[in-house]
Design an enzyme around this catalytic site. Structure first.
Site, PDB file in Angstrom:
ATOM      1  N   ARG A 122      31.451  11.726  14.487  1.00  0.00           N
ATOM      2  CA  ARG A 122      31.981  11.288  13.205  1.00  0.00           C
ATOM      3  C   ARG A 122      30.906  11.221  12.143  1.00  0.00           C
ATOM      4  O   ARG A 122      31.117  11.587  11.001  1.00  0.00           O
ATOM      5  CB  ARG A 122      32.629   9.916  13.391  1.00  0.00           C
ATOM      6  CG  ARG A 122      32.954   9.211  12.114  1.00  0.00           C
ATOM      7  CD  ARG A 122      34.042   8.197  12.322  1.00  0.00           C
ATOM      8  NE  ARG A 122      35.169   8.806  12.986  1.00  0.00           N
ATOM      9  CZ  ARG A 122      35.991   8.171  13.814  1.00  0.00           C
ATOM     10  NH1 ARG A 122      35.803   6.910  14.085  1.00  0.00           N
ATOM     11  NH2 ARG A 122      36.986   8.808  14.383  1.00  0.00           N
ATOM     12  N   TYR A 123      29.759  10.712  12.525  1.00  0.00           N
ATOM     13  CA  TYR A 123      28.660  10.540  11.576  1.00  0.00           C
ATOM     14  C   TYR A 123      27.673  11.703  11.715  1.00  0.00           C
ATOM     15  O   TYR A 123      27.608  12.340  12.760  1.00  0.00           O
ATOM     16  CB  TYR A 123      27.944   9.220  11.860  1.00  0.00           C
ATOM     17  CG  TYR A 123      28.788   7.988  11.655  1.00  0.00           C
ATOM     18  CD1 TYR A 123      29.075   7.536  10.374  1.00  0.00           C
ATOM     19  CD2 TYR A 123      29.285   7.281  12.742  1.00  0.00           C
ATOM     20  CE1 TYR A 123      29.835   6.390  10.189  1.00  0.00           C
ATOM     21  CE2 TYR A 123      30.049   6.134  12.558  1.00  0.00           C
ATOM     22  CZ  TYR A 123      30.317   5.689  11.276  1.00  0.00           C
ATOM     23  OH  TYR A 123      31.067   4.566  11.099  1.00  0.00           O
ATOM     24  N   ARG A 126      24.722  10.889  14.705  1.00  0.00           N
ATOM     25  CA  ARG A 126      24.948  10.187  15.972  1.00  0.00           C
ATOM     26  C   ARG A 126      26.340  10.480  16.522  1.00  0.00           C
ATOM     27  O   ARG A 126      27.273  10.744  15.757  1.00  0.00           O
ATOM     28  CB  ARG A 126      24.733   8.686  15.821  1.00  0.00           C
ATOM     29  CG  ARG A 126      25.534   8.035  14.701  1.00  0.00           C
ATOM     30  CD  ARG A 126      24.747   6.831  14.170  1.00  0.00           C
ATOM     31  NE  ARG A 126      25.520   5.991  13.270  1.00  0.00           N
ATOM     32  CZ  ARG A 126      25.697   6.264  11.976  1.00  0.00           C
ATOM     33  NH1 ARG A 126      25.219   7.370  11.449  1.00  0.00           N
ATOM     34  NH2 ARG A 126      26.377   5.427  11.220  1.00  0.00           N
ATOM     35  N   CYS A 135      37.060   0.659  33.485  1.00  0.00           N
ATOM     36  CA  CYS A 135      36.590  -0.669  33.102  1.00  0.00           C
ATOM     37  C   CYS A 135      36.886  -1.634  34.237  1.00  0.00           C
ATOM     38  O   CYS A 135      37.876  -1.480  34.945  1.00  0.00           O
ATOM     39  CB  CYS A 135      37.289  -1.153  31.843  1.00  0.00           C
ATOM     40  SG  CYS A 135      36.615  -0.426  30.347  1.00  0.00           S
ATOM     41  N   CYS A 139      40.645  -5.280  28.652  1.00  0.00           N
ATOM     42  CA  CYS A 139      40.801  -6.205  27.539  1.00  0.00           C
ATOM     43  C   CYS A 139      42.173  -5.971  26.915  1.00  0.00           C
ATOM     44  O   CYS A 139      42.533  -4.841  26.622  1.00  0.00           O
ATOM     45  CB  CYS A 139      39.739  -5.960  26.472  1.00  0.00           C
ATOM     46  SG  CYS A 139      38.063  -6.101  27.080  1.00  0.00           S
ATOM     47  N   CYS A 142      42.060  -4.003  23.640  1.00  0.00           N
ATOM     48  CA  CYS A 142      41.321  -2.736  23.658  1.00  0.00           C
ATOM     49  C   CYS A 142      41.848  -1.778  22.591  1.00  0.00           C
ATOM     50  O   CYS A 142      43.048  -1.527  22.486  1.00  0.00           O
ATOM     51  CB  CYS A 142      41.441  -2.079  25.018  1.00  0.00           C
ATOM     52  SG  CYS A 142      40.520  -0.533  25.135  1.00  0.00           S
ATOM     53  N   ARG A 144      41.245   1.345  22.598  1.00  0.00           N
ATOM     54  CA  ARG A 144      41.603   2.586  23.294  1.00  0.00           C
ATOM     55  C   ARG A 144      42.668   2.299  24.351  1.00  0.00           C
ATOM     56  O   ARG A 144      42.695   2.923  25.417  1.00  0.00           O
ATOM     57  CB  ARG A 144      40.370   3.209  23.935  1.00  0.00           C
ATOM     58  CG  ARG A 144      39.301   3.490  22.912  1.00  0.00           C
ATOM     59  CD  ARG A 144      38.211   4.443  23.364  1.00  0.00           C
ATOM     60  NE  ARG A 144      37.196   4.505  22.325  1.00  0.00           N
ATOM     61  CZ  ARG A 144      35.963   3.994  22.432  1.00  0.00           C
ATOM     62  NH1 ARG A 144      35.572   3.439  23.559  1.00  0.00           N
ATOM     63  NH2 ARG A 144      35.124   4.071  21.427  1.00  0.00           N
ATOM     64  N   ASP A 303      41.674  -3.405  15.153  1.00  0.00           N
ATOM     65  CA  ASP A 303      42.212  -2.088  14.778  1.00  0.00           C
ATOM     66  C   ASP A 303      43.742  -2.052  14.769  1.00  0.00           C
ATOM     67  O   ASP A 303      44.392  -2.944  15.294  1.00  0.00           O
ATOM     68  CB  ASP A 303      41.713  -1.022  15.761  1.00  0.00           C
ATOM     69  CG  ASP A 303      40.236  -0.717  15.559  1.00  0.00           C
ATOM     70  OD1 ASP A 303      39.765  -0.820  14.416  1.00  0.00           O
ATOM     71  OD2 ASP A 303      39.562  -0.388  16.553  1.00  0.00           O
ATOM     72  N   ASP A 340      37.041  -0.669  10.791  1.00  0.00           N
ATOM     73  CA  ASP A 340      36.916   0.728  11.196  1.00  0.00           C
ATOM     74  C   ASP A 340      38.078   1.460  10.529  1.00  0.00           C
ATOM     75  O   ASP A 340      39.250   1.178  10.806  1.00  0.00           O
ATOM     76  CB  ASP A 340      36.965   0.847  12.721  1.00  0.00           C
ATOM     77  CG  ASP A 340      36.025   1.935  13.220  1.00  0.00           C
ATOM     78  OD1 ASP A 340      35.743   2.865  12.444  1.00  0.00           O
ATOM     79  OD2 ASP A 340      35.584   1.856  14.378  1.00  0.00           O
ATOM     80  N   LYS A 347      33.081   3.010  10.036  1.00  0.00           N
ATOM     81  CA  LYS A 347      33.081   1.566   9.791  1.00  0.00           C
ATOM     82  C   LYS A 347      32.741   1.254   8.342  1.00  0.00           C
ATOM     83  O   LYS A 347      31.782   1.759   7.796  1.00  0.00           O
ATOM     84  CB  LYS A 347      32.067   0.913  10.709  1.00  0.00           C
ATOM     85  CG  LYS A 347      32.428   1.103  12.166  1.00  0.00           C
ATOM     86  CD  LYS A 347      31.338   0.616  13.085  1.00  0.00           C
ATOM     87  CE  LYS A 347      31.642   0.965  14.515  1.00  0.00           C
ATOM     88  NZ  LYS A 347      31.373   2.388  14.813  1.00  0.00           N
TER      89      LYS A 347
HETATM   90  C1  LIG Z   1      30.748   2.904  15.751  1.00  0.00           C
HETATM   91  C2  LIG Z   1      30.555   4.321  15.932  1.00  0.00           C
HETATM   92  C3  LIG Z   1      29.266   4.876  15.928  1.00  0.00           C
HETATM   93  C4  LIG Z   1      28.036   4.048  15.729  1.00  0.00           C
HETATM   94  O1  LIG Z   1      28.023   3.450  14.481  1.00  0.00           O
HETATM   95  P1  LIG Z   1      26.833   2.532  14.018  1.00  0.00           P
HETATM   96  O2  LIG Z   1      27.280   1.972  12.726  1.00  0.00           O
HETATM   97  O3  LIG Z   1      25.625   3.414  13.925  1.00  0.00           O
HETATM   98  O4  LIG Z   1      26.645   1.475  15.069  1.00  0.00           O
HETATM   99  C5  LIG Z   1      29.156   6.232  16.097  1.00  0.00           C
HETATM  100  N1  LIG Z   1      30.237   7.014  16.245  1.00  0.00           N
HETATM  101  C6  LIG Z   1      31.487   6.518  16.237  1.00  0.00           C
HETATM  102  C7  LIG Z   1      32.651   7.451  16.399  1.00  0.00           C
HETATM  103  C8  LIG Z   1      31.682   5.148  16.096  1.00  0.00           C
HETATM  104  O5  LIG Z   1      32.930   4.661  16.100  1.00  0.00           O
END
Ligand SMILES: *Cc1c(COP(=O)(O)O)cnc(C)c1O
Length: 445
Positions: A122-123, A126, A135, A139, A142, A144, A303, A340, A347
């Site tokens: 997504r980002y 990362r 699990c 939870c 959850c 998911r 969520d 989110d 987020k």
């Molecule tokens: C939360 C999340 C991250 C990590 O986000 P940070 O703000 O860096 O902790 C990375 N990818 C996805 C899809 C996420 O939901």
């Protein structure tokens, strides 16, 4: 003196006739004896549901299965279990079957942002790597939930290798977040292999693990696991405590082992109605966390996943909690409150407002006590014009190699080197009209 509480002994005995209580701290014994039926639950806690309740609970479990570790179950206060935060997080409620219009199957669009199985990208820098579908405890809140109990297995090496290859081929990925399911449900050897493979990738700078194991199965944090983890620094761990009652002698011990291994620890809490939607409970929680070397990281707005509507609070509750923390307690004990974004925008932090007003040379601020103050801005400020030529800039960021820096989003609007003056959503009627008009125009030409 016994190291086990009466309740732990009682539960262990009823799980296994004449069970040796020493098995209690064997995590594999705990996993083997997870509670998955209402009968077991009633028997172990010596509570009885009436016929109507039972039939409702059975319906709920058919849709969203039940699983609680004996350890987590032992934290439930039998006398007032209906209001118990551990009970509410682990035991089904008929409210889970309530569907609201806003409920979504995959509100965070994790599946849409999945270029290969097990990866959510997504980002820019990362990825989320879903390395386990298992699990120890399910939870009830959850996000998911749609997947819980679906494919209760650990993906094999061949399957994870595809994810690893994706990361290898994307040089922008510098941070890999292992999630699931719970990555600590993997065996020590498997985890060791996975972490080694990821570490071999030159552009991967850090690896993170998101886990609820210290909360629901602290005995999994064995010395042998610690030995494995220690080999793979820089490794960061985020855990998931939602209520101060979850911080027990056993969970503290797990946290101490991880912290002693040099792993920075963070915590992600979900704001849950009837469980922790209270400034005093949250303050107690964050204090207990920092006492145990865990930094509160995120507080999540619940969520819009199916079956969670009874857990949701208004956003105002989260703001009120943050208002009660900032200034009132240590800065590093305050998590960032985030929503989110439904639809997969990632987020979004939300905060009380501290900046009340401003003019060209002054800003008006308020502090946590309600004191209103002004900050006088400099009369003259020589902005550094940025043309992204860092080598010839007075500010000394000397990059080893030319790194093409492209700003996006709001940062692009703020940048000197970009000509963008606005960001416009694509799918508004106005934009559609514009597109139609230009089509007509082209046709006419
Ligand atoms: C939360 C999340 C991250 C990590 O986000 P940070 O703000 O860096 O902790 C990375 N990818 C996805 C899809 C996420 O939901």
């Amino acid at each position: 003196m016994s190291h086990y509480s009466k309740k732990e002994q009682m539960i262990a005995q009823s799980i296994e006739e004449g069970a040796v209580i020493s098995k209690w701290k064997d995590w594999k014994w705990q996993v083997k004896h997870v509670i998955q039926t209402i009968d077991q639950f009633e028997k172990l806690l010596k509570i009885k549901f009436d016929v109507k309740e039972r039939s409702e609970l059975t319906q709920t479990i058919d849709k969203f299965p039940l699983s609680i570790t004996p350890y987590y179950l032992s934290l439930i206060d039998r006398e007032d279990y209906h209001n118990d935060p551990v009970f509410k997080q682990s035991f089904p409620s008929i409210s889970e079957l309530v569907m609201e219009d806003c409920d979504m199957n995959d509100p965070l669009a994790e599946d849409k942002d999945s270029p290969v199985p097990h990866i959510t990208h997504r980002y820019p820098d990362r990825v989320l790597f879903h390395v386990s579908n298992v699990c120890a405890m399910y939870c009830r809140h959850c996000t998911r939930k749609r997947k819980v109990g679906d494919v209760d297995d650990i993906p094999n090496r061949a399957s994870l290798k595809k994810g690893i290859r994706y990361i290898q081929n994307n040089r922008n990925i510098r941070d890999v977040l292992l999630s699931g399911g719970d990555p600590f449900m993997l065996s020590d050897d498997y985890l060791d292999w996975l972490l080694s493979e990821l570490q071999k990738i030159p552009h991967v700078e850090v690896i993170r693990i998101g886990t609820r194991i210290p909360v629901v199965l602290p005995f999994r944090i064995t010395d042998k696991l610690i030995e494995v983890l220690k080999k793979h620094h820089p490794l960061w761990i985020n855990t998931h405590f939602n209520h101060p009652r979850e911080i027990t002698a056993s969970s503290k011990q797990a946290l101490h082992k991880l912290a002693d291994a040099g792993i920075p620890l963070g915590n992600q809490t979900v704001l849950l109605s009837g469980i922790n939607d209270c400034p005093r409970i949250m303050k107690r929680l964050v204090h207990k966390l920092v006492q145990n070397r865990v930094r509160p990281y995120y507080l999540y707005q619940c969520d819009l996943s199916e079956g969670l509507s009874h857990f949701r609070t208004p956003v105002g509750k989260g703001i009120e909690i943050i208002e009660n923390l900032i200034g009132h307690t240590s800065g590093f004990a305050v998590p960032t409150y985030v929503i989110d974004a439904p639809g997969g925008g990632g987020k979004i932090p939300v905060m009380p407002n501290y900046l009340i007003s401003w003019s060209t040379n002054k800003v008006v601020l308020r502090n946590y006590e309600g004191m209103i103050t002004t900050y006088k801005e400099p009369d003259s400020y020589e902005p550094v014009f940025c043309d992204r030529d860092c080598d010839h800039c007075d500010l000394q960021l000397k990059l080893d190699e030319a790194d093409e820096y492209l700003s996006t989003g709001i940062a692009e609007l703020l940048s000197d080197a970009d000509e963008a003056i606005s960001l416009i959503p694509e799918n508004t009627e106005r934009i559609e009209r514009r597109n139609e008009e230009s089509d007509h125009f082209e046709e006419a030409v």
